[in-house]
Design an enzyme around this catalytic site. Structure first.
Site, short mmCIF file in Angstrom:
data_model
loop_
_atom_site.label_atom_id
_atom_site.label_comp_id
_atom_site.label_asym_id
_atom_site.label_seq_id
_atom_site.Cartn_x
_atom_site.Cartn_y
_atom_site.Cartn_z
N CYS A 2 -102.98 -53.99 -57.12
CA CYS A 2 -102.28 -52.84 -56.36
C CYS A 2 -101.80 -52.90 -54.90
CB CYS A 2 -103.34 -51.38 -56.43
SG CYS A 2 -104.03 -51.24 -58.10
N LEU A 51 -101.05 -51.49 -60.48
CA LEU A 51 -100.78 -52.33 -61.40
C LEU A 51 -102.03 -52.47 -62.33
CD1 LEU A 51 -98.79 -54.54 -62.91
CD2 LEU A 51 -100.07 -56.37 -61.10
N ALA A 52 -101.83 -51.69 -63.45
CA ALA A 52 -102.93 -51.67 -64.32
C ALA A 52 -103.35 -52.96 -65.22
CB ALA A 52 -102.75 -50.46 -65.34
N ILE A 53 -104.62 -53.28 -65.03
CA ILE A 53 -105.36 -54.50 -65.44
C ILE A 53 -106.67 -54.17 -66.29
CG2 ILE A 53 -106.09 -56.82 -65.09
CD1 ILE A 53 -103.28 -56.61 -64.27
N ASN A 76 -107.52 -52.47 -54.15
CA ASN A 76 -106.54 -53.92 -54.45
C ASN A 76 -107.49 -54.94 -54.71
OD1 ASN A 76 -104.38 -55.76 -55.01
ND2 ASN A 76 -104.53 -55.65 -52.80
N GLU A 78 -109.86 -57.36 -57.93
CA GLU A 78 -110.60 -57.71 -59.33
C GLU A 78 -111.90 -57.94 -58.89
OE1 GLU A 78 -109.38 -56.66 -62.10
OE2 GLU A 78 -107.13 -56.69 -61.69
#
Length: 628
Positions: A2, A51-53, A76, A78
């Site tokens: 993100c 940004l959808a993951i 932001n 992972e």
């Protein structure tokens, strides 16, 4: 992945956060969110472009709150071990309302406070409002994969964002260039934390967290992770060490394949990306790969990429990039730079190609060269360090004379090792910087209209030198050099470029060799062993052989480099560069001497990197209307 931002102030932050969100939209086009907390006479605005993951549902929307604590977060990155953390937190009584790793961090903070970052395995930058302590907690991952910038333009005002340009878009940060960073940039070709290209805007160093009070003042900045120095050789046999490394690398790869959206890999055909694809293929049955090739055969690795793609039966996409294609995408690539950098365009091109072919996540082999000696300066820097050590016994007049004969490139460039005093134990760092310097200090003295900025040592801000010093001193010189390359070349250049250039196309890049558990395990091996045979990485070849097979086309290290030396001879390209670097308005903004710039423009013997670095800097300054 993100874009995140926030403003802590006494006025309504919404009018300032709206343009910030627009500036960050490319980082997260799937969802946008803005929430303002009313805190008495104070306001905290939190913003996110997502940004959808993981968990594509509305439950993953940010800013996200924790109803049990009243805490809020924008995040932001992972966190690859979030399933394990979620299970552990669930056993401790925490209730989850989504499948996202964002919520796991919220609950982890509620359980462990600031120590939660020590449990996260991944890449991240986040800001979390602690309702009970009435303070903002910000943290950044260990290697510096995800950026986090902040500014305090005036008393009572604190801003943060994923990009420097986003802070600029707020209208609260002035377009003033940082004189120190301009000199750091010309030395290195990139900026170095904690400074940025803009005066008053700072970068939180990797492996650090900070606490900001309700009054907007920084209460504390603390380091939570250090890569422990190498002390002695591994007590285990080599085969056992290699097998442990393979197991750890395989786990790091598998963890990075968790995704609810299409995922693939960048494949150059080199050892790092080939090893990565082999591990991905073992983990899943279907792997997508992307590569870029060039008509200039000296730079083209595509035959090796095709070999790997065929061996592991990947769905491979190959992009042939020539001068015309390069020119077509160049302006967009340059616009993608959050801060000026003379590198990174290669990532932009392959990331854009991957995104246009349906990927949202791509794994990358970035980081292997830093760990296993994949660059020529792993041979060159120790030689320059020996020259520096010998120079201690030279009379000062001799050292000054040698420095005066140093050149901008070629063998005599090494004489710039005498540009400054070198404390004992720091010869390797000074030598590495000398080997990498684009414009050493003496050469810069002709470029700038004013005096040299203070607080720089061999092209590095003093704060970053202290950051390296606090990590400790590896007993093995090559391990020490590997640390500097990991922190500088990787942390301040390639990871930052990878982030901004891939996110420009809304593509998330995950780097496997930067996994901190894997790096810590590799650091138990003497640098003289894992970095031997530079730049061809024979140790990594042994690591990879059981996975790639004996018939893999092992070869000397080539590197993924664009044919700039050829393309910059193009008349249109030369005209573009000449127009920018002869523009008096731009040179005045930078404080550069036109005569000195013209000499560089007209010197056909210089490597492409010098001219390109100057052009990129001038173009960035002109685009953003920044000035000293």
């Amino acid at each position: 992945m993100c874009g995140i931002a926030g403003i802590l102030t006494s006025f309504d932050p919404r009018p300032h956060l709206q343009p910030v969100m627009e500036a960050l939209y490319h980082r997260g086009p799937d969802d946008v969110g803005l929430h303002v907390l009313e805190l008495g006479e104070r306001r905290l605005g939190l913003a996110s472009t997502r940004l959808a993951i993981i968990d594509l549902s509305p439950a993953g929307h940010m800013p996200m709150s924790d109803p049990e604590t009243g805490n809020w977060i924008v995040y932001n990155g992972e966190t690859y071990n979030f399933p394990d953390l979620r299970t552990e937190l669930g056993k401790r009584g925490h209730v989850f309302r989504s499948r996202s790793d964002t919520e796991v961090i919220l609950k982890a903070y509620a359980e462990w406070g600031s120590e939660c970052v020590e449990r996260l395995r991944g890449m991240f930058a986040f800001a979390l409002w602690d309702a009970s302590r009435q303070e903002l907690f910000l943290a950044r991952d260990r290697m510096g994969e995800k950026p986090l910038y902040y500014a305090q333009p005036q008393d009572g005002l604190f801003l943060f964002a994923s990009e420097v340009r986003a802070l600029l878009a707020s209208g609260l940060v002035e377009q003033h260039l940082d004189p120190l960073t301009l000199r750091v940039y010309l030395y290195n070709g990139f900026t170095v934390a904690p400074h940025t290209i803009l005066a008053g805007v700072s970068s939180l160093l990797p492996g650090h967290w900070m606490r900001v009070g309700l009054d907007g003042r920084i209460r504390e900045i603390r380091r939570y992770w250090t890569l422990s120095p190498f002390g002695a050789g591994s007590p285990e046999g080599k085969e056992k060490v290699l097998e442990d490394l393979r197991r750890e690398l395989a786990e790091a790869t598998t963890m990075r394949m968790i995704s609810d959206v299409p995922l693939g890999a960048f494949l150059s055909g080199g050892l790092d990306s080939s090893l990565l694809v082999a591990l991905m293929r073992r983990a899943v049955g279907d792997v997508r790969t992307f590569s870029i090739g060039f008509a200039e055969q000296a730079f083209d690795e595509s035959p090796y990429a095709r070999w790997v793609a065929e061996r592991f039966e990947t769905r491979h996409t190959h992009i042939l990039l020539g001068l015309s294609e390069f020119n077509a995408w160049l302006e967009n690539g340059l616009d993608a730079m959050d801060q000026p950098t003379y590198d990174g365009l290669n990532t932009y091109f392959v990331a854009r190609a991957a995104r246009e072919n349906g990927l949202t996540v791509a794994l990358s082999g970035l980081g292997g060269d830093e760990l296993f000696g994949g660059y020529p300066y792993f041979r060159l820097a120790p030689e320059i360090a020996r020259l520096a050590a010998a120079g201690r016994y030279f009379p000062s007049v001799i050292r000054h004379a040698l420095h005066a004969t140093g050149s901008l490139h070629g063998p005599l460039k090494a004489l710039h090792i005498f540009e400054d005093d070198i404390p004992r134990g720091m010869e390797i760092l000074a030598a590495y910087q000398t080997s990498q310097a684009l414009f050493p200090k003496k050469m810069q003295s002709n470029l700038w209209a004013d005096e040299q900025a203070k607080g720089i040592w061999f092209g590095l801000p003093q704060e970053f030198v202290e950051f390296l010093h606090r990590e400790g001193n590896d007993a093995d010189p090559l391990a020490r050099l590997s640390r500097y390359v990991l922190r500088l070349f990787q942390g301040e250049r390639t990871l930052r470029d990878s982030d901004s250039m891939s996110m420009a196309s809304s593509l998330e890049v995950r780097t496997v060799f930067t996994d901190h558990i894997f790096v810590e395990k590799a650091w138990h091996i003497a640098g003289a062993v894992r970095c031997q045979g530079a730049p061809h990485k024979p140790f990594e070849a042994e690591l990879a052989r059981p996975l790639l097979g004996e018939d893999y086309p092992y070869r000397h290290k080539q590197g993924f480099v664009f044919p700039f030396q050829v393309w910059l001879r193009d008349s249109k390209m030369q005209a573009r560069i000449h127009e920018t670097l002869t523009d008096k308005r731009v040179l005045d903004r930078l404080g550069l001497q036109k005569d000195a710039v013209m000499r560089i423009l007209n010197d056909a013997s210089l490597p492409w990197s010098r001219l390109w670095a100057l052009y990129v800097l001038a173009r960035w300054v002109d685009k953003h209307q920044a000035a000293l």
